[in-house]
Scaffold this motif. Structure first.
Motif, PDB file in Angstrom:
ATOM      1  N   VAL A   1       0.845  -1.196   0.000  1.00  0.00           N
ATOM      2  CA  VAL A   1       0.000   0.000   0.000  1.00  0.00           C
ATOM      3  C   VAL A   1       0.880   1.246   0.000  1.00  0.00           C
ATOM      4  O   VAL A   1       0.636   2.201  -0.751  1.00  0.00           O
ATOM      5  N   LEU A   2       1.921   1.231   0.812  1.00  0.00           N
ATOM      6  CA  LEU A   2       2.856   2.349   0.871  1.00  0.00           C
ATOM      7  C   LEU A   2       3.557   2.550  -0.478  1.00  0.00           C
ATOM      8  O   LEU A   2       3.722   3.689  -0.949  1.00  0.00           O
ATOM      9  N   VAL A   3       3.955   1.475  -1.153  1.00  0.00           N
ATOM     10  CA  VAL A   3       4.601   1.561  -2.459  1.00  0.00           C
ATOM     11  C   VAL A   3       3.664   2.220  -3.472  1.00  0.00           C
ATOM     12  O   VAL A   3       4.067   3.099  -4.241  1.00  0.00           O
ATOM     13  N   VAL A   4       2.401   1.825  -3.479  1.00  0.00           N
ATOM     14  CA  VAL A   4       1.436   2.394  -4.418  1.00  0.00           C
ATOM     15  C   VAL A   4       1.253   3.891  -4.158  1.00  0.00           C
ATOM     16  O   VAL A   4       1.235   4.700  -5.097  1.00  0.00           O
ATOM     17  N   ILE A   5       1.154   4.285  -2.909  1.00  0.00           N
ATOM     18  CA  ILE A   5       0.990   5.702  -2.574  1.00  0.00           C
ATOM     19  C   ILE A   5       2.209   6.496  -3.030  1.00  0.00           C
ATOM     20  O   ILE A   5       2.082   7.564  -3.636  1.00  0.00           O
ATOM     21  N   VAL A   6       3.376   5.995  -2.760  1.00  0.00           N
ATOM     22  CA  VAL A   6       4.608   6.680  -3.177  1.00  0.00           C
ATOM     23  C   VAL A   6       4.655   6.812  -4.700  1.00  0.00           C
ATOM     24  O   VAL A   6       5.043   7.858  -5.238  1.00  0.00           O
ATOM     25  N   LEU A   7       4.259   5.776  -5.422  1.00  0.00           N
ATOM     26  CA  LEU A   7       4.265   5.847  -6.879  1.00  0.00           C
ATOM     27  C   LEU A   7       3.292   6.905  -7.399  1.00  0.00           C
ATOM     28  O   LEU A   7       3.595   7.635  -8.346  1.00  0.00           O
ATOM     29  N   PHE A   8       2.122   7.005  -6.780  1.00  0.00           N
ATOM     30  CA  PHE A   8       1.164   8.037  -7.184  1.00  0.00           C
ATOM     31  C   PHE A   8       1.718   9.427  -6.927  1.00  0.00           C
ATOM     32  O   PHE A   8       1.603  10.325  -7.763  1.00  0.00           O
ATOM     33  N   VAL A   9       2.331   9.620  -5.776  1.00  0.00           N
ATOM     34  CA  VAL A   9       2.896  10.928  -5.450  1.00  0.00           C
ATOM     35  C   VAL A   9       4.021  11.277  -6.417  1.00  0.00           C
ATOM     36  O   VAL A   9       4.077  12.383  -6.948  1.00  0.00           O
ATOM     37  N   LEU A  10       4.905  10.338  -6.670  1.00  0.00           N
ATOM     38  CA  LEU A  10       5.999  10.590  -7.609  1.00  0.00           C
ATOM     39  C   LEU A  10       5.474  10.859  -9.018  1.00  0.00           C
ATOM     40  O   LEU A  10       5.971  11.733  -9.724  1.00  0.00           O
ATOM     41  N   GLY A  11       4.484  10.103  -9.439  1.00  0.00           N
ATOM     42  CA  GLY A  11       3.889  10.319 -10.759  1.00  0.00           C
ATOM     43  C   GLY A  11       3.273  11.702 -10.867  1.00  0.00           C
ATOM     44  O   GLY A  11       3.413  12.384 -11.875  1.00  0.00           O
ATOM     45  N   GLY A  12       2.585  12.145  -9.822  1.00  0.00           N
ATOM     46  CA  GLY A  12       2.005  13.488  -9.825  1.00  0.00           C
ATOM     47  C   GLY A  12       3.056  14.567  -9.851  1.00  0.00           C
ATOM     48  O   GLY A  12       2.929  15.574 -10.543  1.00  0.00           O
ATOM     49  N   MET A  13       4.133  14.362  -9.120  1.00  0.00           N
ATOM     50  CA  MET A  13       5.212  15.347  -9.105  1.00  0.00           C
ATOM     51  C   MET A  13       5.899  15.412 -10.465  1.00  0.00           C
ATOM     52  O   MET A  13       6.244  16.490 -10.937  1.00  0.00           O
ATOM     53  N   MET A  14       6.075  14.270 -11.095  1.00  0.00           N
ATOM     54  CA  MET A  14       6.749  14.250 -12.394  1.00  0.00           C
ATOM     55  C   MET A  14       5.893  14.899 -13.464  1.00  0.00           C
ATOM     56  O   MET A  14       6.379  15.637 -14.303  1.00  0.00           O
ATOM     57  N   SER A  15       4.598  14.643 -13.449  1.00  0.00           N
ATOM     58  CA  SER A  15       3.741  15.264 -14.459  1.00  0.00           C
ATOM     59  C   SER A  15       3.620  16.749 -14.207  1.00  0.00           C
ATOM     60  O   SER A  15       3.559  17.541 -15.129  1.00  0.00           O
ATOM     61  N   GLY A  16       3.579  17.172 -12.951  1.00  0.00           N
ATOM     62  CA  GLY A  16       3.521  18.598 -12.628  1.00  0.00           C
ATOM     63  C   GLY A  16       4.805  19.306 -12.970  1.00  0.00           C
ATOM     64  O   GLY A  16       4.820  20.398 -13.516  1.00  0.00           O
ATOM     65  N   SER A  17       5.937  18.679 -12.690  1.00  0.00           N
ATOM     66  CA  SER A  17       7.208  19.334 -12.980  1.00  0.00           C
ATOM     67  C   SER A  17       7.513  19.307 -14.463  1.00  0.00           C
ATOM     68  O   SER A  17       8.199  20.166 -14.975  1.00  0.00           O
ATOM     69  N   GLY A  18       6.966  18.340 -15.198  1.00  0.00           N
ATOM     70  CA  GLY A  18       7.186  18.288 -16.642  1.00  0.00           C
ATOM     71  C   GLY A  18       6.572  19.486 -17.332  1.00  0.00           C
ATOM     72  O   GLY A  18       7.149  20.061 -18.230  1.00  0.00           O
ATOM     73  N   GLY A  19       5.376  19.887 -16.891  1.00  0.00           N
ATOM     74  CA  GLY A  19       4.729  21.033 -17.502  1.00  0.00           C
ATOM     75  C   GLY A  19       5.448  22.321 -17.179  1.00  0.00           C
ATOM     76  O   GLY A  19       5.568  23.201 -18.005  1.00  0.00           O
TER      77      GLY A  19
END
Length: 184
Positions: free
Chosen positions: A19-37
């Motif tokens: 569960v912790l791994v999935v949450i971390v992946l979502f947070v990292l994915g959101g940060m990467m998509s936000g920082s990409g823009g």
């Protein structure tokens, strides 16, 4: 009787670890998509990329551009109604004729539901249907435009007679940015 203690599960087999791994992946994915823009807008030419179509409000006749998807409000007409088409009390029909052009390198969809009418801060859909006049003969529907193709049509809404009106276009329901066009 067996007095041996039960061996704990390895750390990678515990349910809460995954569960912790999935949450971390979502947070990292959101940060990467936000920082990409934001990294694409802070290029070596910051002055040319700072002006965003979302920070400018357009006027009737001006072309708004979002990634090659261009649209223009050609004209605005007001219709008080008649015996067949009657707006709500104190309202009038607002008919916006728009042209959409695909100047991108790929096919792009368009939809009349991406446009809304803002009247003094109250935003509603352009979902009115008029049975009289020529207004509904050219209603903007939805479809796909090939590269270089254009489509024109009417968006019909309702608003108070003295309201300050804006057409609002939201490029994507995933994107919170909105392009606005002053109608009066």
């Amino acid at each position: 009787m067996n007095n041996q203690k039960k061996q704990p599960k390895p750390w990678y087999k515990v349910w809460w670890f995954w569960v912790l791994v999935v949450i971390v992946l979502f947070v990292l994915g959101g940060m990467m998509s936000g920082s990409g823009g934001s990294s694409s807008s802070s290029s070596s030419k910051p002055n040319t990329h700072r002006v965003s179509p979302f920070k400018k409000t357009y006027k009737v006749g001006q072309i708004a551009n979002y990634k090659g998807y261009k649209f223009k409000v050609n004209k605005v007409k007001y219709f008080a109604g008649n015996s067949m088409d009657t707006p709500k009390s104190g309202n009038q029909y607002v008919i916006c004729n728009v042209t959409i052009k695909n100047d991108s390198h790929e096919k792009q969809d368009y939809n009349a539901m991406d446009f809304e009418l803002n009247a003094d801060g109250d935003t509603t859909d352009f979902d009115e249907i008029l049975t009289s006049g020529n207004y509904d003969n050219n209603t903007l529907d939805s479809g796909s435009l090939d590269k270089g193709a254009t489509v024109s049509g009417n968006l019909i809404g309702q608003a108070k007679k003295n309201a300050k009106l804006k057409l609002e276009y939201q490029p994507s329901f995933l994107d919170d940015k909105t392009i606005k066009v002053n109608l009066n």
